[in-house]
Write an enzyme that holds these catalytic residues in place. Structure first.
Site, mmCIF file in Angstrom:
data_model
loop_
_atom_site.group_PDB
_atom_site.id
_atom_site.type_symbol
_atom_site.label_atom_id
_atom_site.label_comp_id
_atom_site.label_asym_id
_atom_site.label_seq_id
_atom_site.Cartn_x
_atom_site.Cartn_y
_atom_site.Cartn_z
ATOM 1 N N ARG A 25 29.597 -16.757 14.303
ATOM 2 C CA ARG A 25 28.429 -17.594 14.631
ATOM 3 C C ARG A 25 27.131 -17.026 14.054
ATOM 4 N NH1 ARG A 25 29.288 -21.206 19.279
ATOM 5 N NH2 ARG A 25 31.303 -22.059 18.766
ATOM 6 N N ARG A 29 21.996 -20.618 16.801
ATOM 7 C CA ARG A 29 20.729 -20.899 17.485
ATOM 8 C C ARG A 29 19.838 -19.700 17.736
ATOM 9 N NH1 ARG A 29 23.883 -24.172 21.960
ATOM 10 N NH2 ARG A 29 25.349 -22.645 21.158
ATOM 11 N N ARG A 38 18.595 -27.474 11.888
ATOM 12 C CA ARG A 38 19.355 -28.342 12.793
ATOM 13 C C ARG A 38 18.482 -29.515 13.254
ATOM 14 N NH1 ARG A 38 20.237 -28.796 18.263
ATOM 15 N NH2 ARG A 38 22.351 -28.684 19.105
ATOM 16 N N ASP A 75 32.867 -26.874 12.249
ATOM 17 C CA ASP A 75 33.369 -26.612 13.594
ATOM 18 C C ASP A 75 34.865 -26.892 13.645
ATOM 19 O OD1 ASP A 75 32.122 -26.007 16.427
ATOM 20 O OD2 ASP A 75 33.766 -27.416 16.732
ATOM 21 N N TYR A 152 41.368 -28.785 23.506
ATOM 22 C CA TYR A 152 40.205 -29.690 23.529
ATOM 23 C C TYR A 152 40.635 -31.153 23.406
ATOM 24 C CZ TYR A 152 37.164 -25.616 23.157
ATOM 25 O OH TYR A 152 36.511 -24.433 23.410
#
Ligand code: CP3
Length: 344
Positions: A25, A29, A38, A75, A152
């Site tokens: 990552r 952020r 973003r 992703d 998921y």
């Protein structure tokens, strides 16, 4: 091997005084420049499917820190979306997908051949990166492992114990296995396309491998990883594969031999000394600083970084965190970690 990139040398088994370093990552952020790009893209998925902007955020941590590897910005949940699942992200909560609870949900999924229609912008991101990255930086492509992706797709969201996926596995085994096979085949095609576009290494993220125990771990974590790794190696000889069966614990032992991966990524629940003796004995390992140090910093970060480098110094090692860096991390702590790895 001196002309080879540092990360590729570790993956080929070379022991280096200073290990190559990158961070899960690393485009994320915690970086103000990521948040700005973003915002420009609109939202996370629009960023993933915008090749110029996805390449830009991939490059940001390389420019700022000079990591030895860049990981494609995308992703693991793009594969379910390409197979026809609905996918959206709820701010502050995480991903949401349509669920798979019965055969009719599975039957509406698209065939594997159809995935490239959705995923072609990702391959374009890889092509842009492969011509713009510095010559010493290795480009890593990735996908989720079938079990993790299935958790998921079945639950329609992240779950603390992967309960819905375990229930389907136990109660509707044929349906569960058909889903796993579809994801496995899609993953082989997806990773192959990334390699054809310029990815030099691929990594398989099995974030929820730790919730599979005993025979279920062998069947649903080890076996699919072996199938994918063998297919990649048949089609693309020489492309190294990194496996990440997160929180596998004892399951890390023998994982490289059982699957054929060139490197096993370690989470920080295993001690570096134990992993050096039992996992690195079979080849390259990656890891495994706790990502909380990127928030707290200080002498503890320096001490722990040094002790990890030391513990793995007798074998091939890629320095990384044990899991992704979190949004509350301080970018200066990342620099401190890098300086410690490179400067001693
Ligand atoms: O490592 C990298 O920088 C490459 C890009 C990457 C992302 N996700 C970007 C991302 C990779 C390799 C992943 C893998 C991924 N995605 C995993 C496996 C690794 C792991 O973390 O366990 C999983 C389980 C996912 C699914 C996913 N994506 C979740 C659960 C979330 C929400 C949690 C969160 O951090 O917000 C995401 C979103 C996501 N994927 C973000 C990023 C940078 C944050 C999105 C944002 O900008 O808001």
């Amino acid at each position: 091997m001196a002309d080879k990139k540092k990360l590729l040398r570790a993956l080929a088994g070379e022991v280096q005084d200073v290990p190559p370093i990158w961070m899960m990552r690393q485009a994320g952020r915690y970086l103000p420049e990521y948040r700005a790009t973003r915002a420009q893209a609109g939202d996370f998925l629009s960023l993933c499917y915008n090749p110029e902007l996805a390449a830009e955020v991939t490059l940001q941590p390389i420019r700022r820190y000079g990591f030895d590897a860049a990981i494609l910005f995308a992703d693991i949940l793009l594969v379910p979306q390409a197979l026809g699942a609905d996918l959206w992200f709820v701010t502050g909560e995480g991903p949401r997908l349509s669920t798979i609870t019965q055969k009719s949900d599975f039957d509406v999924l698209k065939p594997v051949d159809a995935i490239h229609e959705t995923l072609s912008p990702v391959y374009e991101t890889v092509r842009i990166l492969s011509r713009t990255l510095p010559s010493e930086t290795t480009l890593i492509g990735f996908a989720g492992a079938p079990w993790t992706v299935a958790t998921y797709m079945i639950a329609g969201r992240g779950t603390p114990d992967q309960g819905p996926a375990h229930a389907l596995r136990e109660q509707e085994t044929a349906l569960f296995e058909a889903l796993l096979d579809r994801i496995t085949e899609a993953t082989i095609e997806y990773l192959s396309a990334q390699i054809e576009a310029g990815a030099e290494v691929v990594k398989i993220f099995d974030s929820w491998a730790g919730s599979l125990k005993g025979a279920a771990f062998d069947k649903y974590a080890v076996a699919p990883c072996r199938t994918i790794t063998q297919a990649i190696k048949d089609r693309h000889p020489g492309i190294p594969v990194i496996g990440f069966p997160r929180e596998a614990g004892e399951g890390y032992v023998g994982f490289a031999k059982a699957t054929g991966v060139d490197c096993v990524a370690l989470d920080n629940s295993v001690s570096p000394d134990w992993a050096a003796a039992h996992v690195q004995a079979d080849g390259c390992v990656q890891g495994n600083l706790a990502s909380s140090h990127m928030v707290t910093g200080g002498q503890a970060l320096v001490d722990e970084t040094r002790s990890i480098v030391q513990a793995f110094s007798n074998g091939p090692h890629i320095f990384n965190l044990g899991h992704g860096i979190t949004p509350d991390a301080d970018p200066e702590n990342v620099q401190l970690m890098i300086d410690t790895v490179r400067g001693g």
